[in-house]
Design a protein around this motif. Structure first.
Motif, PDB file in Angstrom:
ATOM      1  N   LEU A   1       0.822  -1.203   0.000  1.00 12.00           N
ATOM      2  CA  LEU A   1       0.000   0.000   0.000  1.00 12.00           C
ATOM      3  C   LEU A   1       0.860   1.258   0.000  1.00 12.00           C
ATOM      4  CD1 LEU A   1      -2.742   1.444   0.229  1.00 12.00           C
ATOM      5  CD2 LEU A   1      -2.488   1.295   2.717  1.00 12.00           C
TER       6      LEU A   1
ATOM      7  N   LEU B   1      -5.948   6.901   7.666  1.00 15.32           N
ATOM      8  CA  LEU B   1      -6.377   6.092   6.522  1.00 15.32           C
ATOM      9  C   LEU B   1      -6.721   4.683   6.992  1.00 15.32           C
ATOM     10  CD1 LEU B   1      -6.480   6.637   3.368  1.00 15.32           C
ATOM     11  CD2 LEU B   1      -4.413   5.222   3.236  1.00 15.32           C
TER      12      LEU B   1
ATOM     13  N   LEU C   1      -7.214   0.672   5.518  1.00 19.11           N
ATOM     14  CA  LEU C   1      -7.034  -0.307   4.448  1.00 19.11           C
ATOM     15  C   LEU C   1      -7.893  -1.523   4.744  1.00 19.11           C
ATOM     16  CD1 LEU C   1      -5.584  -1.692   2.010  1.00 19.11           C
ATOM     17  CD2 LEU C   1      -3.814  -2.402   3.643  1.00 19.11           C
TER      18      LEU C   1
ATOM     19  N   ILE D   1      -9.495   1.736   0.285  1.00 19.20           N
ATOM     20  CA  ILE D   1      -8.902   2.685   1.224  1.00 19.20           C
ATOM     21  C   ILE D   1      -9.811   3.903   1.343  1.00 19.20           C
ATOM     22  CG2 ILE D   1      -6.512   1.939   0.915  1.00 19.20           C
ATOM     23  CD1 ILE D   1      -6.075   4.288  -0.978  1.00 19.20           C
TER      24      ILE D   1
END
Length: 282
Positions: free
Chosen positions: A117, A196, A198, A243
């Motif tokens: 990522l 963030l 994921l 995401i």
């Protein structure tokens, strides 16, 4: 994915896309008026999917590792795998901390996912539709996304801080985790609160489910999330990554049959403190 609100003909910017990734508007009126995908994601107006992010073997190993732990503890009820912080937030969904509970193979794959990522976010790692990695030219849109979400795009000089929650004994269990939803299982509307999140879909052997996204949500008098119609529902196939920003309201929708498994982790990238000669004043 399912778009439930909005008329794209009324707005300006369209959903952005690149090699192996696609933006999806949640608040279409607001997202379409942003300058870029980075601005929209940082303001929690859209999210991004990464196709073929994980291999079949990777998804199978993570899913099986959680099932193996479940089999060990299912009859013990000792609080070492049931997350106390999620009891009020979910139904028939158990969260397994990869660092605390799963095997070394699962831990290795978790580290690979993070590295994959971050390489995507620095604009240099891409996937084609067959899942092959391509270290192509830098994608400026993705670099800008990193800068707007984290405040910088230099993850090599950063420390990852994962969201953590306590189990019933008070022991902190950090994400990433593998969430296992059984029949009827869901996770209530919430916000992750980190920079963030994921999420990687680990299997397709269930009915219903998916991740619902909301422009905003309200709480009732008891502070419980009020069920409402989602603005967008994402039902990505196994191996796909999603995401989104930490203030995005979302929920894991109930599954009607089978077992749903996802990898999920919310994190911040904290810049390391650089010590220089100027740092010392005598």
């Amino acid at each position: 994915m399912i778009m439930l609100h909005g008329d794209s003909s009324s707005y300006s910017r369209q959903e952005a896309s690149g090699q192996g990734w696609q933006e999806h508007f949640v608040d279409q009126p607001a997202a379409s008026k942003t300058r870029s995908v980075g601005e929209a994601v940082s303001q929690c107006l859209s999210y991004v999917t990464l196709s073929n992010f994980a291999t079949v073997i990777e998804t199978q190993i993570l899913h099986q590792a959680a099932i193996d732990v479940r089999a060990q503890f299912i009859n013990k009820n000792d609080g070492t795998y049931v997350m106390g912080a999620t009891v009020a937030a979910h139904y028939n969904c158990i969260r397994y901390s990869i660092e605390k509970l799963l095997n070394s193979d699962a831990q290795t794959i978790s580290a690979v996912f993070l590295n994959r990522l971050l390489r995507f976010l620095d604009g240099t790692c891409h996937w084609d539709w067959e899942g092959k990695v391509d270290n192509g030219p830098i994608e400026e849109e993705i670099l800008e996304l990193s800068r707007m979400v984290f405040g910088h795009a230099d993850w090599k000089d950063s420390t990852v801080k994962w969201y953590s929650e306590p189990d019933d004994t008070g022991t902190l269990h950090p994400e990433p985790k593998v969430n296992i939803y059984e029949s009827g299982g869901y996770f209530k509307i919430h916000e992750d609160g980190m920079d963030l999140t994921l999420l990687v879909v680990l299997n397709d052997s269930f009915e219903g489910g998916g991740t619902a996204f909301y422009c905003h949500h309200d709480d009732d008098d008891d502070g419980e999330s009020v069920m409402k119609i989602p603005d967008r529902i994402e039902r990505a196939k196994s191996g796909t990554a999603i995401i989104w920003g930490g203030s995005m309201s979302h929920m894991g929708l109930p599954i009607s049959a089978g077992q749903r498994a996802i990898f999920v982790g919310s994190f911040e990238l904290e810049e390391k403190v650089r010590v220089t000669d100027e740092s010392f004043v005598f």
